[in-house]
Write a protein that holds these residues in place. Structure first.
Motif, PDB file in Angstrom:
ATOM      1  N   GLY A 196       0.752  -1.235   0.058  1.00 30.67           N
ATOM      2  CA  GLY A 196       0.090  -0.008  -0.048  1.00 30.67           C
ATOM      3  C   GLY A 196       0.921   1.353   0.170  1.00 30.67           C
ATOM      4  N   TRP A 197       1.883   1.347   0.816  1.00 28.81           N
ATOM      5  CA  TRP A 197       2.881   2.499   0.835  1.00 28.81           C
ATOM      6  C   TRP A 197       3.443   2.494  -0.690  1.00 28.81           C
ATOM      7  N   ARG A 198       4.158   1.447  -0.967  1.00 29.07           N
ATOM      8  CA  ARG A 198       4.719   1.752  -2.385  1.00 29.07           C
ATOM      9  C   ARG A 198       3.941   2.088  -3.677  1.00 29.07           C
ATOM     10  N   VAL A 199       2.605   1.865  -3.456  1.00 24.09           N
ATOM     11  CA  VAL A 199       1.592   2.130  -4.477  1.00 24.09           C
ATOM     12  C   VAL A 199       1.719   3.688  -4.322  1.00 24.09           C
ATOM     13  N   ILE A 200       1.578   4.626  -3.386  1.00 20.92           N
ATOM     14  CA  ILE A 200       1.383   5.796  -3.280  1.00 20.92           C
ATOM     15  C   ILE A 200       2.725   6.643  -3.014  1.00 20.92           C
ATOM     16  N   GLY A 201       3.965   5.788  -3.208  1.00 22.69           N
ATOM     17  CA  GLY A 201       5.218   6.471  -3.235  1.00 22.69           C
ATOM     18  C   GLY A 201       5.598   6.789  -1.717  1.00 22.69           C
ATOM     19  N   PHE A 202       5.207   6.198  -0.872  1.00 22.46           N
ATOM     20  CA  PHE A 202       5.552   6.439   0.481  1.00 22.46           C
ATOM     21  C   PHE A 202       6.638   5.161   0.885  1.00 22.46           C
ATOM     22  N   ASP A 203       7.727   6.013   1.492  1.00 27.59           N
ATOM     23  CA  ASP A 203       8.792   4.902   1.754  1.00 27.59           C
ATOM     24  C   ASP A 203       8.537   4.302   3.465  1.00 27.59           C
ATOM     25  N   GLY A 204       7.853   5.223   4.351  1.00 28.07           N
ATOM     26  CA  GLY A 204       7.357   4.521   5.631  1.00 28.07           C
ATOM     27  C   GLY A 204       8.425   4.415   6.272  1.00 28.07           C
ATOM     28  N   PRO A 205       8.137   4.131   7.572  1.00 24.45           N
ATOM     29  CA  PRO A 205       9.195   3.406   8.745  1.00 24.45           C
ATOM     30  C   PRO A 205       9.070   2.103   8.432  1.00 24.45           C
ATOM     31  N   LYS A 206      10.473   1.643   8.903  1.00 28.55           N
ATOM     32  CA  LYS A 206      10.568   0.042   8.763  1.00 28.55           C
ATOM     33  C   LYS A 206       9.844  -0.613   9.770  1.00 28.55           C
ATOM     34  N   SER A 207       9.524  -0.029  10.723  1.00 27.94           N
ATOM     35  CA  SER A 207       8.898  -0.639  12.127  1.00 27.94           C
ATOM     36  C   SER A 207       8.523   0.582  13.028  1.00 27.94           C
ATOM     37  N   LEU A 208       7.421   0.397  13.795  1.00 30.59           N
ATOM     38  CA  LEU A 208       6.933   1.334  14.735  1.00 30.59           C
ATOM     39  C   LEU A 208       7.833   1.750  15.680  1.00 30.59           C
ATOM     40  N   ALA A 209       9.021   1.088  15.904  1.00 30.99           N
ATOM     41  CA  ALA A 209      10.011   1.603  16.750  1.00 30.99           C
ATOM     42  C   ALA A 209      10.545   2.872  16.124  1.00 30.99           C
ATOM     43  N   ASP A 210      10.847   2.782  14.918  1.00 30.72           N
ATOM     44  CA  ASP A 210      11.528   3.858  14.071  1.00 30.72           C
ATOM     45  C   ASP A 210      10.630   5.221  14.377  1.00 30.72           C
ATOM     46  N   THR A 211       9.535   5.174  14.362  1.00 29.41           N
ATOM     47  CA  THR A 211       8.236   6.137  14.764  1.00 29.41           C
ATOM     48  C   THR A 211       8.468   6.693  15.994  1.00 29.41           C
ATOM     49  N   VAL A 212       8.373   5.916  17.056  1.00 28.10           N
ATOM     50  CA  VAL A 212       8.216   6.084  18.442  1.00 28.10           C
ATOM     51  C   VAL A 212       9.597   6.784  18.866  1.00 28.10           C
ATOM     52  N   ALA A 213      10.792   6.137  18.270  1.00 32.29           N
ATOM     53  CA  ALA A 213      12.144   6.906  18.758  1.00 32.29           C
ATOM     54  C   ALA A 213      12.443   7.789  18.051  1.00 32.29           C
ATOM     55  N   GLY A 214      11.714   8.527  16.968  1.00 32.06           N
ATOM     56  CA  GLY A 214      11.972   9.760  16.259  1.00 32.06           C
ATOM     57  C   GLY A 214      12.871   9.500  15.067  1.00 32.06           C
ATOM     58  N   ARG A 215      13.159   8.228  14.882  1.00 34.37           N
ATOM     59  CA  ARG A 215      14.125   8.235  13.520  1.00 34.37           C
ATOM     60  C   ARG A 215      13.499   8.261  12.524  1.00 34.37           C
TER      61      ARG A 215
END
Length: 241
Positions: A196-215
């Motif tokens: 779904g993310w690739r269809v709209i060109g969104f790379d997205g975080p590899k895991s929720l941990a990346d978002t929570v940690a601010g990476r």
């Protein structure tokens, strides 16, 4: 966002939910849902709901277990107490909506075509979904770059769940959940291989941990120069760098 009470819930490993086959749907329901969601987000020059395994997202959601992914993204919080009771009440209602809606769609397919829904052509499936929804099939929408992406206009980003599924009938609930399953974090069972993310060109975080940690940040996807009405909000939400 994990609340203070949630922080004390034990974490269940993701492997407890990562099993073959359905947890809630029957095998027939699984096949029907897979076919129906594939018409809501069809496969064309891009992958659709079938490739994103949206049916698995729906099945895991309706199974009623493991609602919130842990901050590390490698498991789920095992909710307890009043929160668990409230969730179970919510999920029982949605389970009944699906059970009744799927039974009605199957019966309609057999009555109209003497075949199960997944055996029908795309046009026949669409006709049944139109009848189920009570509304015409949406027309094709074309986005124009000059009108949308180069307008310089913007506003506050939507909340995480801009559309609630509370009170929805079967078809509208199925559409809402299909969208969620296509675009949600893969930890919840859909968006397989980040389709779904690739269809709209969104790379997205590899895991929720990346978002929570601010990476990980979505700054690059914001409309630069747009006016943000709440200066106290975090920088990443102000469309700035």
């Amino acid at each position: 966002m994990v609340s203070q009470s949630q922080a004390h819930w034990p974490t269940v490993p993701i492997s407890a939910r990562d099993v073959d086959g359905p947890l809630f749907f029957t095998d027939d329901e699984w096949t029907l849902v897979r076919a129906a969601t594939a018409r809501i987000i069809p496969t064309d020059y891009d992958p659709g709901a079938a490739e994103a395994d949206v049916v698995r997202f729906l099945d895991r959601f309706l199974s009623g277990d493991f609602v919130y992914a842990s901050a590390t993204g490698d498991g789920f919080l095992e909710i307890r107490g009043k929160e668990a009771e409230a969730w179970q009440a919510r999920i029982r209602h949605r389970q009944s909506v699906y059970r009744e809606g799927l039974a009605a769609l199957k019966a309609l397919s057999l009555d109209k075509y003497a075949k199960d829904f997944h055996e029908l052509s795309d046009d026949e499936q669409d006709a049944l979904l139109v009848e189920t929804s009570g509304r015409p099939k949406p027309r094709h929408v074309q986005l124009h770059d000059d009108e949308i992406f180069n307008s310089g206009e913007g506003g506050p980003p939507p909340t995480n769940q801009p559309v609630s599924d509370a009170g929805l009938g079967f078809f509208d609930m199925l559409v809402a959940h299909t969208r969620q399953g296509f675009y949600a974090d893969p930890v919840y069972g859909g968006n397989k291989n980040f389709v779904g993310w690739r269809v709209i060109g969104f790379d997205g975080p590899k895991s929720l941990a990346d978002t929570v940690a601010g990476r990980y940040t979505t700054t690059d996807y914001m409309i630069m120069g747009a006016t943000w009405p709440y200066p106290q909000s975090p920088r990443v939400q102000r469309f700035g760098r």
